[in-house]
Scaffold this active site. Structure first.
Site, PDB file in Angstrom:
ATOM      1  N   SER A  11       0.857  -1.190   0.000  1.00  0.00           N
ATOM      2  CA  SER A  11       0.000   0.000   0.000  1.00  0.00           C
ATOM      3  C   SER A  11       0.886   1.230   0.000  1.00  0.00           C
ATOM      4  O   SER A  11       1.634   1.468   0.956  1.00  0.00           O
ATOM      5  CB  SER A  11      -0.889  -0.003   1.249  1.00  0.00           C
ATOM      6  OG  SER A  11      -1.354   1.313   1.476  1.00  0.00           O
ATOM      7  N   HIS A  36      -1.391  -1.415  -4.175  1.00  0.00           N
ATOM      8  CA  HIS A  36      -2.651  -1.025  -3.533  1.00  0.00           C
ATOM      9  C   HIS A  36      -2.658   0.489  -3.341  1.00  0.00           C
ATOM     10  O   HIS A  36      -1.764   1.039  -2.705  1.00  0.00           O
ATOM     11  CB  HIS A  36      -2.709  -1.771  -2.188  1.00  0.00           C
ATOM     12  CG  HIS A  36      -3.940  -1.566  -1.384  1.00  0.00           C
ATOM     13  ND1 HIS A  36      -5.047  -2.394  -1.456  1.00  0.00           N
ATOM     14  CD2 HIS A  36      -4.240  -0.640  -0.446  1.00  0.00           C
ATOM     15  CE1 HIS A  36      -5.960  -1.998  -0.599  1.00  0.00           C
ATOM     16  NE2 HIS A  36      -5.505  -0.932   0.035  1.00  0.00           N
ATOM     17  N   ASP A  38      -4.705   3.591  -1.883  1.00  0.00           N
ATOM     18  CA  ASP A  38      -5.773   3.980  -0.960  1.00  0.00           C
ATOM     19  C   ASP A  38      -6.296   5.363  -1.322  1.00  0.00           C
ATOM     20  O   ASP A  38      -5.573   6.353  -1.197  1.00  0.00           O
ATOM     21  CB  ASP A  38      -5.244   3.997   0.476  1.00  0.00           C
ATOM     22  CG  ASP A  38      -5.014   2.585   1.000  1.00  0.00           C
ATOM     23  OD1 ASP A  38      -5.963   1.799   0.999  1.00  0.00           O
ATOM     24  OD2 ASP A  38      -3.868   2.283   1.396  1.00  0.00           O
ATOM     25  N   MET A  40      -8.909   8.276  -0.493  1.00  0.00           N
ATOM     26  CA  MET A  40      -9.738   8.777   0.616  1.00  0.00           C
ATOM     27  C   MET A  40     -10.198  10.189   0.304  1.00  0.00           C
ATOM     28  O   MET A  40      -9.422  10.995  -0.218  1.00  0.00           O
ATOM     29  CB  MET A  40      -8.917   8.800   1.910  1.00  0.00           C
ATOM     30  CG  MET A  40      -8.273   7.471   2.243  1.00  0.00           C
ATOM     31  SD  MET A  40      -7.267   7.637   3.733  1.00  0.00           S
ATOM     32  CE  MET A  40      -6.514   6.012   3.810  1.00  0.00           C
ATOM     33  N   HIS A  69      -8.395   1.128  -3.648  1.00  0.00           N
ATOM     34  CA  HIS A  69      -9.250   0.879  -2.488  1.00  0.00           C
ATOM     35  C   HIS A  69     -10.001   2.177  -2.263  1.00  0.00           C
ATOM     36  O   HIS A  69      -9.435   3.153  -1.770  1.00  0.00           O
ATOM     37  CB  HIS A  69      -8.370   0.488  -1.299  1.00  0.00           C
ATOM     38  CG  HIS A  69      -9.115   0.267  -0.031  1.00  0.00           C
ATOM     39  ND1 HIS A  69      -8.485   0.021   1.165  1.00  0.00           N
ATOM     40  CD2 HIS A  69     -10.452   0.243   0.249  1.00  0.00           C
ATOM     41  CE1 HIS A  69      -9.387  -0.142   2.117  1.00  0.00           C
ATOM     42  NE2 HIS A  69     -10.591   0.003   1.591  1.00  0.00           N
ATOM     43  N   MET A  71     -12.107   4.525  -0.512  1.00  0.00           N
ATOM     44  CA  MET A  71     -12.711   4.930   0.764  1.00  0.00           C
ATOM     45  C   MET A  71     -13.315   6.302   0.530  1.00  0.00           C
ATOM     46  O   MET A  71     -12.866   7.334   1.061  1.00  0.00           O
ATOM     47  CB  MET A  71     -11.635   4.941   1.865  1.00  0.00           C
ATOM     48  CG  MET A  71     -11.231   3.529   2.263  1.00  0.00           C
ATOM     49  SD  MET A  71      -9.673   3.506   3.173  1.00  0.00           S
ATOM     50  CE  MET A  71      -8.522   3.473   1.809  1.00  0.00           C
ATOM     51  N   MET A 140     -11.157  -5.542   6.410  1.00  0.00           N
ATOM     52  CA  MET A 140     -10.351  -4.498   7.049  1.00  0.00           C
ATOM     53  C   MET A 140      -9.961  -4.973   8.442  1.00  0.00           C
ATOM     54  O   MET A 140     -10.824  -5.321   9.256  1.00  0.00           O
ATOM     55  CB  MET A 140     -11.140  -3.186   7.174  1.00  0.00           C
ATOM     56  CG  MET A 140     -11.371  -2.439   5.866  1.00  0.00           C
ATOM     57  SD  MET A 140      -9.883  -2.023   4.945  1.00  0.00           S
ATOM     58  CE  MET A 140      -8.994  -0.974   6.103  1.00  0.00           C
ATOM     59  N   ASP A 178      -6.295  -6.033   5.302  1.00  0.00           N
ATOM     60  CA  ASP A 178      -5.697  -4.707   5.117  1.00  0.00           C
ATOM     61  C   ASP A 178      -5.695  -3.956   6.443  1.00  0.00           C
ATOM     62  O   ASP A 178      -6.750  -3.672   7.012  1.00  0.00           O
ATOM     63  CB  ASP A 178      -6.529  -3.950   4.066  1.00  0.00           C
ATOM     64  CG  ASP A 178      -5.957  -2.580   3.734  1.00  0.00           C
ATOM     65  OD1 ASP A 178      -4.853  -2.249   4.195  1.00  0.00           O
ATOM     66  OD2 ASP A 178      -6.628  -1.837   2.986  1.00  0.00           O
TER      67      ASP A 178
HETATM   68  C1  DX5 Z   1      -6.121   2.033   5.738  1.00  0.00           C
HETATM   69  C2  DX5 Z   1      -5.693   1.591   4.371  1.00  0.00           C
HETATM   70  C3  DX5 Z   1      -4.558   0.662   4.357  1.00  0.00           C
HETATM   71  C4  DX5 Z   1      -3.291   1.221   4.912  1.00  0.00           C
HETATM   72  C5  DX5 Z   1      -2.587   0.138   5.646  1.00  0.00           C
HETATM   73  O1  DX5 Z   1      -7.342   2.705   5.639  1.00  0.00           O
HETATM   74  O2  DX5 Z   1      -6.770   0.947   3.699  1.00  0.00           O
HETATM   75  O3  DX5 Z   1      -4.340   0.108   3.055  1.00  0.00           O
HETATM   76  O4  DX5 Z   1      -2.415   1.734   3.958  1.00  0.00           O
HETATM   77  O5  DX5 Z   1      -1.487   0.673   6.282  1.00  0.00           O
HETATM   78  P1  DX5 Z   1      -0.649  -0.158   7.332  1.00  0.00           P
HETATM   79  O6  DX5 Z   1      -0.154  -1.377   6.647  1.00  0.00           O
HETATM   80  O7  DX5 Z   1       0.391   0.783   7.758  1.00  0.00           O
HETATM   81  O8  DX5 Z   1      -1.617  -0.520   8.455  1.00  0.00           O
HETATM   82 ZN    ZN Z   2      -6.320  -0.078   1.795  1.00  0.00          ZN
END
Ligand code: DX5
Ligand code: ZN
Length: 231
Positions: A11, A36, A38, A40, A69, A71, A140, A178
């Site tokens: 990620s 991956h 993320d 947001m 991903h 969000m 998650m 994740d």
């Molecule tokens: C959190 C994300 C993850 C995040 C994980 O909302 O969806 O993908 O990057 O980070 P680590 O591995 O540091 O927990």
């Molecule tokens: Zn993620």
């Protein structure tokens, strides 16, 4: 025992954005299976991350599949734009989506892979009526929105339930975890049935190189497979 050939999905949320291209290239070289991303929006989760400009730039520096991903509120508004930018797979949340089936079909109509993500407080049972349409389920293991959080052990039971669902229905559906995945928690998640590990801070950190970190995670995942005698 079935050896699941666990896949690693770094990620980039934890990457050094000033060196993003180099870091992704190093992850690719070290055997990452996908990247991956993320996304947001500051509304679905209390954080803002990245969007299409980063995806378009990444598309030019790696051949690995890029998974988004999402969000974000109203993911349907963005899947066409993200596809155009170079995304190969989408993970959309069950939470807050009044018409998940429409979103899943929208992604599939674009010829992209689709997965559904569920938060720690969401039961695996919500997957029952959609899972047959999915390429992936994402459990998650932290609350979404931030990297560097602690793995929530209570989510392992749900990983097992999702694994049972996939196996009993004989589905060709990956099971990803994740959040808070590192060399300590990866074996637990894999033993519970995960076959894709999303990891940010355990891969992109100052303590070791990306390849050393990925090697450590792979070894940990393998030990999780070995310790799992019930499959
Ligand atoms: C959190 C994300 C993850 C995040 C994980 O909302 O969806 O993908 O990057 O980070 P680590 O591995 O540091 O927990
Ligand atoms: Zn993620």
């Amino acid at each position: 025992m079935t050896i699941r050939n666990v896949k690693l999905a770094p990620s980039i949320l934890a990457a050094d954005f000033a060196r993003l291209g180099d870091q992704v290239a190093e992850a690719e070289h070290a055997g990452a299976n996908r990247i991956h991303v993320d996304v947001m929006d500051g509304h679905f989760v209390p954080n803002i991350s990245m969007g299409t400009p980063i995806i378009s730039s990444l598309r030019m520096v790696t051949r690995l599949p890029l998974e988004a991903h999402l969000m974000i509120s109203n993911p349907d508004f963005f899947v066409d734009e993200f596809t155009h930018a170079g995304i190969d797979a989408f993970l959309v949340h069950w939470e807050g989506n009044n018409d998940l089936s429409r979103t899943v079909r929208h992604v599939k109509a674009l010829g992209k892979r689709v997965g559904v993500a569920i938060n720690p407080a969401t039961s695996a049972t919500v997957l029952e009526d959609i899972i047959e349409e999915l390429d992936q389920v994402l459990v998650m293991t932290v609350n979404p929105g931030f990297g560097h959080q602690h793995f929530l052990h209570a989510t392992l039971k749900k990983v097992r339930r999702a694994r049972d669902m996939i196996d009993s229905m004989k589905l060709n559906c990956a099971l990803a975890v994740d959040g808070g995945i590192d060399a300590t928690t990866a074996p637990l998640a894999v033993a519970a049935g995960a076959d894709v590990l999303v990891a940010g801070s355990a891969i992109f950190n100052d303590g070791e190189s990306i390849s050393a970190a990925m090697q450590g995670l792979r070894a940990a995942a393998t030990s999780g497979e070995m310790s799992c005698s019930w499959r």
